[in-house]
Design a protein around this motif. Structure first.
Motif, PDB file in Angstrom:
ATOM      1  N   MET A   1       0.842  -1.207   0.000  1.00 50.34           N
ATOM      2  CA  MET A   1       0.000   0.000   0.000  1.00 50.34           C
ATOM      3  C   MET A   1       0.872   1.250   0.000  1.00 50.34           C
ATOM      4  N   THR A   2       0.488   2.227  -0.823  1.00 54.18           N
ATOM      5  CA  THR A   2       1.239   3.483  -0.819  1.00 54.18           C
ATOM      6  C   THR A   2       0.802   4.323   0.384  1.00 54.18           C
ATOM      7  N   ARG A   3       1.584   5.314   0.695  1.00 48.96           N
ATOM      8  CA  ARG A   3       1.262   6.222   1.805  1.00 48.96           C
ATOM      9  C   ARG A   3      -0.113   6.879   1.579  1.00 48.96           C
ATOM     10  N   GLN A   4      -0.350   7.244   0.321  1.00 47.29           N
ATOM     11  CA  GLN A   4      -1.622   7.907  -0.001  1.00 47.29           C
ATOM     12  C   GLN A   4      -2.816   6.964   0.221  1.00 47.29           C
ATOM     13  N   GLU A   5      -2.623   5.698  -0.159  1.00 48.44           N
ATOM     14  CA  GLU A   5      -3.700   4.709   0.034  1.00 48.44           C
ATOM     15  C   GLU A   5      -3.969   4.474   1.525  1.00 48.44           C
ATOM     16  N   ILE A   6      -2.891   4.398   2.281  1.00 44.51           N
ATOM     17  CA  ILE A   6      -3.049   4.219   3.741  1.00 44.51           C
ATOM     18  C   ILE A   6      -3.824   5.402   4.322  1.00 44.51           C
ATOM     19  N   GLU A   7      -3.411   6.590   3.919  1.00 39.70           N
ATOM     20  CA  GLU A   7      -4.049   7.809   4.434  1.00 39.70           C
ATOM     21  C   GLU A   7      -5.543   7.825   4.101  1.00 39.70           C
ATOM     22  N   GLN A   8      -5.855   7.472   2.860  1.00 39.58           N
ATOM     23  CA  GLN A   8      -7.264   7.449   2.434  1.00 39.58           C
ATOM     24  C   GLN A   8      -8.069   6.425   3.231  1.00 39.58           C
ATOM     25  N   GLU A   9      -7.465   5.260   3.411  1.00 38.34           N
ATOM     26  CA  GLU A   9      -8.148   4.190   4.153  1.00 38.34           C
ATOM     27  C   GLU A   9      -8.396   4.602   5.614  1.00 38.34           C
ATOM     28  N   ILE A  10      -7.381   5.208   6.212  1.00 39.71           N
ATOM     29  CA  ILE A  10      -7.515   5.650   7.615  1.00 39.71           C
ATOM     30  C   ILE A  10      -8.593   6.731   7.734  1.00 39.71           C
ATOM     31  N   LYS A  11      -8.601   7.652   6.802  1.00 42.63           N
ATOM     32  CA  LYS A  11      -9.628   8.705   6.853  1.00 42.63           C
ATOM     33  C   LYS A  11     -11.025   8.114   6.688  1.00 42.63           C
ATOM     34  N   GLU A  12     -11.135   7.084   5.870  1.00 40.05           N
ATOM     35  CA  GLU A  12     -12.419   6.415   5.687  1.00 40.05           C
ATOM     36  C   GLU A  12     -12.849   5.712   6.987  1.00 40.05           C
ATOM     37  N   ILE A  13     -11.881   5.086   7.652  1.00 39.46           N
ATOM     38  CA  ILE A  13     -12.186   4.442   8.950  1.00 39.46           C
ATOM     39  C   ILE A  13     -12.657   5.499   9.951  1.00 39.46           C
ATOM     40  N   PHE A  14     -11.995   6.622   9.965  1.00 44.47           N
ATOM     41  CA  PHE A  14     -12.385   7.687  10.900  1.00 44.47           C
ATOM     42  C   PHE A  14     -13.792   8.208  10.596  1.00 44.47           C
ATOM     43  N   ARG A  15     -14.114   8.294   9.314  1.00 48.64           N
ATOM     44  CA  ARG A  15     -15.447   8.764   8.949  1.00 48.64           C
ATOM     45  C   ARG A  15     -16.506   7.733   9.342  1.00 48.64           C
ATOM     46  N   ARG A  16     -16.232   6.481   8.990  1.00 48.08           N
ATOM     47  CA  ARG A  16     -17.210   5.404   9.172  1.00 48.08           C
ATOM     48  C   ARG A  16     -17.369   4.994  10.644  1.00 48.08           C
ATOM     49  N   GLU A  17     -16.253   4.808  11.325  1.00 45.19           N
ATOM     50  CA  GLU A  17     -16.305   4.256  12.683  1.00 45.19           C
ATOM     51  C   GLU A  17     -16.369   5.319  13.776  1.00 45.19           C
ATOM     52  N   PHE A  18     -15.764   6.471  13.521  1.00 43.23           N
ATOM     53  CA  PHE A  18     -15.656   7.466  14.605  1.00 43.23           C
ATOM     54  C   PHE A  18     -16.397   8.769  14.316  1.00 43.23           C
TER      55      PHE A  18
ATOM     56  N   ILE B   1       0.203   7.315  19.923  1.00 39.04           N
ATOM     57  CA  ILE B   1      -0.107   7.989  18.654  1.00 39.04           C
ATOM     58  C   ILE B   1      -1.164   9.076  18.874  1.00 39.04           C
ATOM     59  N   ARG B   2      -0.961  10.247  18.242  1.00 37.85           N
ATOM     60  CA  ARG B   2      -1.878  11.367  18.442  1.00 37.85           C
ATOM     61  C   ARG B   2      -2.460  11.925  17.149  1.00 37.85           C
ATOM     62  N   THR B   3      -1.820  11.627  16.009  1.00 44.53           N
ATOM     63  CA  THR B   3      -2.265  12.270  14.753  1.00 44.53           C
ATOM     64  C   THR B   3      -2.439  11.240  13.630  1.00 44.53           C
ATOM     65  N   ILE B   4      -3.110  11.659  12.569  1.00 42.67           N
ATOM     66  CA  ILE B   4      -3.292  10.790  11.395  1.00 42.67           C
ATOM     67  C   ILE B   4      -1.934  10.460  10.779  1.00 42.67           C
ATOM     68  N   ASN B   5      -1.069  11.470  10.689  1.00 43.12           N
ATOM     69  CA  ASN B   5       0.266  11.215  10.144  1.00 43.12           C
ATOM     70  C   ASN B   5       0.997  10.131  10.952  1.00 43.12           C
ATOM     71  N   GLN B   6       0.874  10.202  12.280  1.00 42.06           N
ATOM     72  CA  GLN B   6       1.538   9.195  13.128  1.00 42.06           C
ATOM     73  C   GLN B   6       0.917   7.800  12.911  1.00 42.06           C
ATOM     74  N   ILE B   7      -0.372   7.767  12.665  1.00 36.49           N
ATOM     75  CA  ILE B   7      -1.032   6.478  12.383  1.00 36.49           C
ATOM     76  C   ILE B   7      -0.479   5.905  11.079  1.00 36.49           C
ATOM     77  N   CYS B   8      -0.340   6.763  10.073  1.00 34.42           N
ATOM     78  CA  CYS B   8       0.190   6.294   8.773  1.00 34.42           C
ATOM     79  C   CYS B   8       1.634   5.816   8.934  1.00 34.42           C
ATOM     80  N   ASP B   9       2.433   6.561   9.710  1.00 30.57           N
ATOM     81  CA  ASP B   9       3.826   6.139   9.976  1.00 30.57           C
ATOM     82  C   ASP B   9       3.829   4.752  10.619  1.00 30.57           C
TER      83      ASP B   9
END
Lengths: 87, 412
Positions: A1-18, A66-74
């Motif tokens: 997975m590219t960094r961009q794909e990870i970021e998109q997936e995480i943002k989708e999880i945040f929208r859907r679950e949180f 972890i505190r930020t989306i960037n840290q989650i992607c890292d």
């Protein structure tokens, strides 16, 4: 997975679950969105689903600061790299 | 140091309505909140009693996800009633979060709906992923103090937390313990109450003990029938009640609307059987309550009896009321409208009593058509009375042999 794909997936999880829409990459999730330890555990389950593999107890503990989306992607990139190395 | 304690807000979600207007209208109209038992995929088809005191209307919740995520149905009820009581009280955010306000709130065993979901996962587990799906959230939703701490979280309350879990005396203990916390100077105010959600397993317990009503399955509104010759048991119900208790001088100084004063509370145990009602134990509770309130029994105008409509319970309660209060006070059984709302009954019945005090009427015990000759030693109410009430007693008794009485008074 590219960094961009990870970021998109995480943002989708945040929208859907949180119910958190399009958080800033460096927003403090706890401060800005009341994202707490309960959410962090749920997020780890989502990350396991996303990666298709279980996280070890040690890996889960590493995620607790972890505190930020960037840290989650890292974090996810490090896990993917560790899996590749182990394979 | 003993300080006076007053009630400055009250709200309830009940099978006969939500909030004062609806509840008062239902009491005046003699409206029953008992309807047929809902089918579920668990035990409902085996239960003989086919009736339930049901909150059968939508409630508009406006809770954000950060709060919803740890709430089962029981916490929704509790937080909504608490929110309404907080708003009604007019207390400021600074005070609410100051540590001077505590919470005394309970339920009989957290959220049975969530517990049922957890058991389903365990019993259907095929591998460890099922085990892993049990998280902190399920515990926070189902634990016995889930109502109290979801309230503290939602409103940022930082004072003491008391969470009674004594079955049918949970709500009355919540008010009583909140009253004591203020009376003895531990808190300036306490948000008190209790809640219970729709749960067929509770019905199954009472059904197996032959304590549930079964003779009116086709006419739900005709049961329960406290003190009536044809009564045949209790009807389980759901709901919530929340009250704001404050120290009198504090409430007066801030110009709060004082709707009642708590003048006494007593709680004891029968010291023996955990199920059967006990005349000596209950009589002693009532005496202790009157003593605690520093009044004479003759000053009590109205008794809201526990009156579940079981065969023995009502007789023993009537005997105890007769022995302590005599024939003077009016006696009513509010469960005739709403069923037995379990943990919530003490809170809801106290709130209903306050509504009647405020509006100067006494609602009758509905379905009381022919008084059981063994319950005739007290003054029953069979029709609406336009009657001022100055001092009232609210009685509740629970499995485990726990008995409570609260005494409240209308402000001058």
């Amino acid at each position: 997975m590219t960094r961009q794909e990870i970021e998109q997936e995480i943002k989708e999880i945040f929208r859907r679950e949180f119910e958190i829409e399009n958080p800033g990459l460096d927003d403090d999730l706890r401060e800005k969105y009341e994202f707490d330890s309960i959410d962090a555990i749920e997020l780890l389950l989502e990350i396991e689903r996303m990666l298709g593999s279980e996280l070890t107890q040690e890996e889960k503990k590493q995620a607790m600061d972890i505190r930020t989306i960037n840290q989650i992607c890292d974090y996810i990139e490090r896990i993917i790299q560790a899996r590749k190395t182990a394979a | 140091m003993e300080r006076r304690v007053v009630i400055t807000a009250a709200s309830a979600i009940t099978p006969i309505g939500h909030g004062k207007k609806q509840i008062t209208e239902s009491l005046l109209a003699g409206k029953s909140g008992i309807i047929p038992l809902r089918e579920d995929a668990l035990v409902s088809r085996f239960i003989h009693s086919r009736v339930y005191g049901t909150v059968n209307y939508p409630i508009e919740y406006d809770f954000k996800r950060a709060h919803r995520k740890t709430m089962g149905p029981v916490a929704y009820y509790a937080c909504q009633a608490a929110k309404e009581a907080l708003e009604q009280s007019g207390l400021t955010h600074d005070f609410i979060t100051s540590g001077k306000l505590g919470v005394s709130f309970g339920s009989i065993h957290g959220s049975p709906t969530v517990q049922r979901d957890i058991y389903n996962i365990f019993f259907e587990a095929k591998d460890k992923t099922a085990y892993q799906s049990i998280g902190a959230v399920e515990y926070l939703k189902s634990m016995v103090h889930t109502t109290a701490v979801n309230i503290t979280k939602m409103f940022g309350i930082t004072g003491r937390v008391v969470s009674s879990g004594t079955a049918c005396t949970t709500g009355s203990q919540a008010i009583g313990f909140g009253y004591e916390a203020i009376k003895y100077g531990l808190q300036e105010a306490m948000l008190c109450g209790a809640a219970d959600e729709y749960d067929t397993t509770t019905v199954a317990v009472f059904d197996n003990l032959l304590a549930c009503s079964t003779a009116f399955n086709n006419e739900p509104h005709r049961t329960p029938r406290p003190f009536d010759k044809l009564r045949d048991g209790l009807v389980v119900g759901e709901g919530a009640g929340a009250l704001m208790l404050e120290e009198y001088e504090f409430a007066k100084k801030r110009g709060a609307n004082i709707i009642a004063e708590v003048i006494g509370f007593a709680c004891n145990n029968n010291g023996g059987d955990l199920i059967l009602p006990n005349l000596a134990g209950i009589t002693q509770t009532l005496r202790l309550g009157v003593e605690n309130a520093k009044i004479s029994p003759q000053e009590v105008d109205l008794v809201s009896a526990h009156a579940t409509a079981t065969k023995m319970g009502d007789i023993i309660e009537a005997q105890a009321i007769g022995a302590v209060f005599g024939e003077h006070p009016f006696v009513i059984g509010l469960k005739s409208y709403i069923g037995h709302t379990m943990a919530a009954c003490g809170a809801i019945e106290t709130i209903m009593t306050i509504y009647m005090m405020e509006d100067g009427f006494i609602a009758p015990t509905i379905n009381l058509e022919e008084i059981d000759e063994r319950c005739t030693m007290v003054k029953h109410v069979q029709k609406v009375l336009a009657q001022p009430v100055k001092t009232a007693a609210i009685q509740n008794f629970a499995f485990g042999g726990v008995n409570t009485i609260l005494l409240i008074r209308k402000p001058d």
